[in-house]
Each structure stands twice: as structure tokens, then as C-alpha cells.
Design a protein around this motif. Structure first.
Motif, PDB file in Angstrom:
ATOM      1  N   VAL A  76       0.834  -1.204   0.000  1.00 37.29           N
ATOM      2  CA  VAL A  76       0.000   0.000   0.000  1.00 37.29           C
ATOM      3  C   VAL A  76       0.867   1.252   0.000  1.00 37.29           C
ATOM      4  CG1 VAL A  76      -1.582   1.360   1.446  1.00 37.29           C
ATOM      5  CG2 VAL A  76      -2.049  -1.047   0.999  1.00 37.29           C
ATOM      6  N   SER A  77       1.836   1.297   0.913  1.00 35.90           N
ATOM      7  CA  SER A  77       2.735   2.445   0.950  1.00 35.90           C
ATOM      8  C   SER A  77       3.956   2.063   1.766  1.00 35.90           C
ATOM      9  CB  SER A  77       2.066   3.665   1.583  1.00 35.90           C
ATOM     10  OG  SER A  77       2.004   3.512   2.986  1.00 35.90           O
ATOM     11  N   GLN A  78       4.977   2.916   1.729  1.00 39.27           N
ATOM     12  CA  GLN A  78       6.201   2.614   2.479  1.00 39.27           C
ATOM     13  C   GLN A  78       5.936   2.587   3.970  1.00 39.27           C
ATOM     14  OE1 GLN A  78       9.887   4.000   1.319  1.00 39.27           O
ATOM     15  NE2 GLN A  78       9.312   4.492  -0.774  1.00 39.27           N
ATOM     16  N   TRP A 100       3.145   1.838   5.484  1.00 37.78           N
ATOM     17  CA  TRP A 100       2.393   0.624   5.812  1.00 37.78           C
ATOM     18  C   TRP A 100       3.332  -0.578   5.865  1.00 37.78           C
ATOM     19  CZ3 TRP A 100      -3.172  -0.948   4.831  1.00 37.78           C
ATOM     20  CH2 TRP A 100      -4.046   0.095   5.189  1.00 37.78           C
TER      21      TRP A 100
END
Lengths: 166, 354
Positions: free
Chosen positions: B31-33, B35
Motif C-alpha cells: 500500500v505504501s512505504q 504501511w
């Protein structure tokens, strides 16, 4: 000896959109932030401001507690509460769940927050990465190569994922 | 765009993430860094489990659930072959295994995610398993590195995951005299950047993972002196020490804990309970402390949890051994070397840090 009728004390709450709600003290005391306020200001008659909660949200929360308090003390309380919670959660769309989570967090209602976070998790369970990003409003800050590498490394986790609805 | 008033704060997001199954969490690493960082962090823990090495594979038992015959599950790392495995230690959800056959192969394995990493062979150490007396696996927060320790009469070596190599750190045996069989343990207990052993029933020693050297201590609290203490399995980064205090007309079991890095901080008394004979018989076999102040004890008959309820211990049988106890005959497979180990479920990666 005179028999005074017991008057249920009412508390007035004012939401972000300036609507005022009169609720039974029993319900108001379920909200941690309101409870603390009342304990420190027991004589206050003024409406309590809740600048982070909308009227739509508060009325939903009040409805939730009115039902829950009705179950309390009954012999099948646990089953009734569980069945109610399932229906309640089902009737909320994603935006409402998020709003309720924020409100429950602000109002410090632990049990309701736990129910709602579990409900949010249940909604995310088999969904795609894009769905999760949209739900939480999170930006993708991986480079295309990084993301591709991660997806390849964890291929098994992407099998059987629900397609996005919208 | 992210709106601070309308978006869910990080601590609530983490609460939601904790409710998700491992498959979803693995996917959401993308999802993202931030996360990915949260999900693979050692503090993103789930249940505490017991890993039991057997002839036919590994079994895991959820330590937080009540007694259930079906509570144990078979789990197999991808590299598993029908060989003998010794658990060298566990830390942050990673289990360090040694596969013993004609060759000695070292692995890091996360039983929760199934990920594993085969480590380079150790060429600098005489690997006949009977020759290494002490070993352990732990984390050095200062260099953000996971390390393995092997120590024999003649040499001590360390493996660094960050550097992906083995190094000799000490010539000669561990500088302590372990003479008491009652508290002898070959596997060091990891807590806060060091591995710990009982030298005797009233003294401890450690191997500091940062400085890569042995030291004595931490010393016991003044009121602990004069009684018999044994180090027990830890929960998270806390080190526990449990012992029997024989007073004039009572015998108590006391449990002390230590939170900080081994030579800083002090002991805190966690429990003091009258000792029952049940408990006394199980004291030597304590495996670990379960969350919520209980002890887990492993005997040849069963795995028992002693919970503290109203000032007394309540015995709760978790699982009967004969449903999994393996009778291994002959050669090098003796029960002592196949000792189970607790681990906590995390999504920490066993690979080299990028």
C-alpha cells in the motif's frame, strides 16, 4: 412521604453542524470524553460542544446505544447485542464506518471503536491494495519497480483477491 | 489528498491492521512505504506461540488459548526435509534453525508468514554438534542486526545477518564455570540486546550482542540473594527470573522481571505466591511466561499453564503430550536437544535488511 417521580437526567450535546441533541444521562456517560467532562463540571447546564462529530454521526451513535441499553440486563443480552451489531455494521457504507470510527475515537467509546475497527478489517480482508489505499486515503509512494518487486515477492498473497467493485 | 480531519489516525489504522489475517497484511505491504514499515515491524505482534520440533515436522501451539486437543497445528518451513532440526533461538518472530545432517545448515524462518532464508555455511567452527555448548539468537538494536552465537570449549563465533557472514569473536571457552546441572541451559535467553544464562542458581552471565563479548551479571536484587533463581523464557524483550524463597514457615514462588538492557535498569518483583507442590514439581521445566502473568510448563505428560488467579496458581492443561510427543530412538535425537521454543507472531522478514 412524598413519592417524587424519578426524572431521567438529560444532557445536551451540540454537534459540529450546530445541532443540539438531548440524550439520557445513561447514554451520555457511555462517551468517555463526555463522562470526564461531566465529572469535572457536575453542575453545568450548558450544552456540551462536540466540534468533531456531525449530527448524522451522533444520531447514529445515539441509536446504537439506545438499542444496546435496552438489551442490558436481559438474559440473552450477549446474543441480542451480537445480532444487533452485525445488522448495524452491515447497514453502514465505507464512508459512514470511517466517520463513526473517527467519532468513536474522539468520544472515547472503546467498545464501539473495537466493533468498528473489526468491521473495517472485515471489509478490507479480501480486497486489493488499491481498495485499501482508497479507503484510508493513502498515497502510493513506491516507485513502479519497487512495487512490482514486492508484488512478485509475495505473489501468493495476491491470489483470490476480490475485484474492485467501483 | 490526505485530510487530517477526515482520515483515520495511524494508531487506529494499526488497530484495524491487527484484525487482518496474514495474507491480507502481506498484500498490504504494497500500500505504501509506511504501511510496509508498520506491518513488518517487530512491535507489530500477534499471538504468542510455542514451536515444538518433532521427527515429522514442527508443531505450533497457541499459548493464549485455553486447553484444546486440536490446539496444535503442524507447520513446515519450505526448506523442511526429514532431518533433525535444532532451534537455536527466536527473536521478533524469527526462529533460527540448525539443520543437522552430514552438513550443518542454518536457516532463519518466520513461522507466521512462512518466509525463510538459508544462511551461509559456517566454515570457521568445528561443527560437530556435541561440541558446541552454548548458543543463542538475538537482535542488536544499535546496529539493527540479527545475530547468532555459537560457543564451544575452544572458540566462539557470531553470525551477522546484516553482513551475511560468520566471525570468530573469542578464542577459548566461555569464561564462566557452569557447574550446576539444575540450572544448566545451553540456549541463551534473548532480552534487550543480550543473551542470558544461569551460571549458577544465584548468578547470571550474558553475551552482549553489540560488543560481542561475554560479561557476568546482571546481579540479582538484594532481596533475591540467598535463594535459588532460574532464568526463564521471556515475553517480548523482558527477562524473567523465577525462584523459590524458603522462609521460616512458608515457601513462596517469586517472579522478577527486568526491562532494560542487561547492565542498566533493575529487577522488579512481579509476583509472590505461596508455592504448591504441583508448581514446585513443574518449576524446573518452565518454558516461558505467558502474557497475563502465567507460567507455561512442559513436562513429558503435558503442557500446562499456571495462571495467577486471586493470589494462587490455577493449573490449566493446554495440551497432552502424547498427542505430539515424538519417540525418537537411537542416534543423536535426544529430547533435550529438541527443546521447544516460544515465538511471537510477527511479519518481520528473515531476509537481509535492504
Amino acid at each position: 412521604m412524598s413519592m417524587d417521580t424519578v426524572k431521567t437526567k438529560k444532557i445536551t450535546l451540540r454537534t459540529a453542524d450546530k445541532e443540539e441533541f438531548e440524550v439520557d444521562e445513561a447514554i451520555a456517560m457511555e462517551f468517555g470524553t463526555v463522562k470526564s467532562f461531566l465529572l469535572e463540571n457536575p453542575e453545568s447546564e450548558d450544552p456540551i460542544p462536540l466540534p468533531n462529530v456531525s449530527s448524522k454521526c451522533l444520531s447514529t451513535i445515539i441509536e446504537y446505544f439506545t438499542s444496546h441499553l435496552a438489551f442490558r440486563g436481559s438474559s440473552s443480552e450477549e446474543d441480542e447485542a451480537k445480532a444487533y451489531n452485525e445488522q448495524f455494521v452491515k447497514a453502514q457504507d465505507n464512508e459512514s464506518i470511517k466517520e463513526l470510527i473517527l467519532a468513536a475515537n474522539y468520544l472515547d467509546i472503546k467498545d464501539m471503536l473495537d466493533e468498528l475497527t473489526q468491521a473495517a478489517a472485515d471489509r478490507l480482508k479480501n480486497k486489493s491494495v488499491e481498495y485499501a489505499r482508497r479507503f484510508f486515503g493513502v498515497e502510493n509512494d513506491f516507485s513502479p519497480e519497487e512495487e512490482a518487486a514486492l508484488r512478485e515477492e509475495h505473489k501468493w498473497a495476491f491470489e483470490g483477491v476480490d475485484p474492485d467493485e467501483d | 489528498m490526505a485530510d487530517p480531519n477526515k482520515d483515520i489516525p495511524q494508531d487506529i489504522t494499526n488497530q484495524i491492521l491487527r484484525c487482518l489475517p496474514v495474507k491480507s497484511l502481506t498484500r498490504f505491504k504494497c500500500v505504501s512505504q509506511s504501511w510496509r514499515s508498520v506491518i513488518t515491524s517487530p512491535s507489530f505482534t500477534r499471538n504468542q506461540k510455542l514451536l515444538i520440533p518433532l521427527c515429522g515436522g514442527f508443531k505450533s501451539l497457541d499459548l493464549e488459548k485455553p486447553f484444546d486437543e486440536k490446539a496444535t497445528k503442524w507447520i513446515f518451513p519450505r526448506f523442511w526435509q526429514n532431518k533433525y532440526y535444532r532451534i537455536l533461538g527466536s527473536c521478533h518472530g524469527l526462529v533460527c534453525l540448525l539443520e543437522v545432517d552430514l552438513r550443518y545448515v542454518f536457516f532463519l524462518w518466520n513461522p507466521c508468514t512462512g518466509e525463510s532464508n538459508q544462511l551461509p555455511d559456517c566454515d570457521i567452527f568445528p561443527l560437530e554438534w556435541r561440541l558446541f555448548n552454548f548458543y543463542g539468537f538475538g537482535y542488536d538494536s544499535i546496529s539493527d542486526d540479527y545475530k547468532i552465537l555459537l560457543s564451544s570449549e575452544t572458540k566462539t563465533v557470531v553470525f551477522s545477518l546484516a553482513e551475511n557472514l560468520w566471525r570468530t569473536v573469542h578464542e577459548g571457552s566461555m569464561p564462566f564455570n557452569f557447574t550446576n546441572p539444575d540450572c544448566y541451559n545451553d540456549r541463551g535467553l534473548y532480552s534487550n540486546g543480550a543473551l542470558h544464562w544461569n551460571v549458577d542458581l544465584d548468578s547470571l552471565c550474558t553475551f552482549d550482542l553489540r560488543m560481542e563479548r561475554f560479561q557476568s551479571g546482571p546481579s540479582l536484587d538484594a532481596s533475591m540473594v540467598g535463594h535459588k533463581w532460574k532464568l526463564f523464557g521471556m515475553s517480548g524483550e523482558t527477562l524473567y527470573c523465577c525462584g523459590i524463597k524458603e522462609g521460616i514457615d512458608s515457601i513462596d514462588v517469586e517472579l522478577w522481571s527486568r526491562e532494560k538492557y542487561c547492565l542498566e535498569g533493575s529487577w522488579t518483583k512481579v509476583l509472590c505466591i505461596p508455592c504448591s507442590s504441583d508448581l514446585r514439581n513443574s518449576l524446573n521445566k518452565f518454558l516461558c511466561i505467558s502474557r497475563g502473568n502465567g507460567f507455561i510448563s512442559l513436562t513429558s505428560e503435558d503442557i500446562t499453564r499456571f495462571d495467577v488467579e486471586g493470589g494462587i496458581f490455577q493449573k490449566i492443561k493446554l495440551c497432552s503430550s502424547h498427542s505430539w510427543w515424538c519417540e525418537c530412538h537411537g542416534d543423536f535425537r535426544d529430547a533435550h536437544a529438541s527443546e521447544p521454543m516460544t515465538y511471537v507472531e510477527t511479519l518481520v522478514s528473515p531476509g537481509r535488511h535492504r
